[in-house]
Design an enzyme around this catalytic site. Sequence first.
Site, PDB file in Angstrom:
ATOM      1  N   GLY A 160       0.789  -1.226   0.000  1.00 55.13           N
ATOM      2  CA  GLY A 160       0.000   0.000   0.000  1.00 55.13           C
ATOM      3  C   GLY A 160       0.819   1.274   0.000  1.00 55.13           C
ATOM      4  O   GLY A 160       0.456   2.260  -0.634  1.00 55.13           O
ATOM      5  N   GLN A 161       1.936   1.263   0.714  1.00 53.26           N
ATOM      6  CA  GLN A 161       2.694   2.501   0.844  1.00 53.26           C
ATOM      7  C   GLN A 161       3.550   2.809  -0.372  1.00 53.26           C
ATOM      8  O   GLN A 161       4.074   3.890  -0.526  1.00 53.26           O
ATOM      9  CB  GLN A 161       3.566   2.484   2.119  1.00 53.26           C
ATOM     10  CG  GLN A 161       4.649   1.425   2.172  1.00 53.26           C
ATOM     11  CD  GLN A 161       4.118   0.059   2.574  1.00 53.26           C
ATOM     12  OE1 GLN A 161       3.178  -0.439   1.982  1.00 53.26           O
ATOM     13  NE2 GLN A 161       4.713  -0.540   3.580  1.00 53.26           N
TER      14      GLN A 161
END
Length: 174
Positions: free
Chosen positions: A64-65
């Site tokens: 996600g990051q």
Amino acid sequence: MGQNASGSSVPQVILMGLDSAGKSTLLTRLLTGEVMDTSPTIGFNVGMFELDKKTSLTVWDVGGQKNMRPNWRYYLEGCKALVFVVDSSDSARMPEAQRALRKVLSDENLQGVPLMVLANKKDLSDSMTIREISRVLDLNSYSDRLWEIQACSALRGLGLQQAFLSVSKLIKKS
Ligand code: G3D
């Protein structure tokens, strides 16, 4: 088909998924038929190898990051199929996987490219069902491409051969 960043013109199958989904384990299985200790992936490109004489497989983490990186584009350009691995036993991260998948598939280079979702870690008793995973990943919304979802266990080597056979069928169909 064109050339990709690797300088080759072989059709690409791209294997993606969140960290810990089981991509390295799967890759090891495909390479050796055995499972070795996996260590956390450094960077985003886990590796690339020949799936068969005609197809190469490139592996990426899409945590996600991590943002879509500009140089992904060069790999995505020659992409013939996307294999997206999820950890079936991790229902908490399934929404994150859903977002990552949607983001990847929104890339123009992946328009109409077939999708295979591998519901990995199905050897674990608390794993989600295929139906549940399909619902959370919102697979029915991908009506503009061929997609399939199959259960597997990279650790045990179950379902992998069948899954990649289906991937080549999807490539031929699309
Ligand atoms: P990644 O490459 O997607 O980040 P890894 O994921 O291949 O490193 O796998 C993450 C962890 O999940 C590893 O455990 C690995 O052994 C485990 N794993 C991968 N596939 C399966 C599977 O099919 N079943 C089960 N039960 N476990 C699996 P560790 O403990 O090394 O973190």
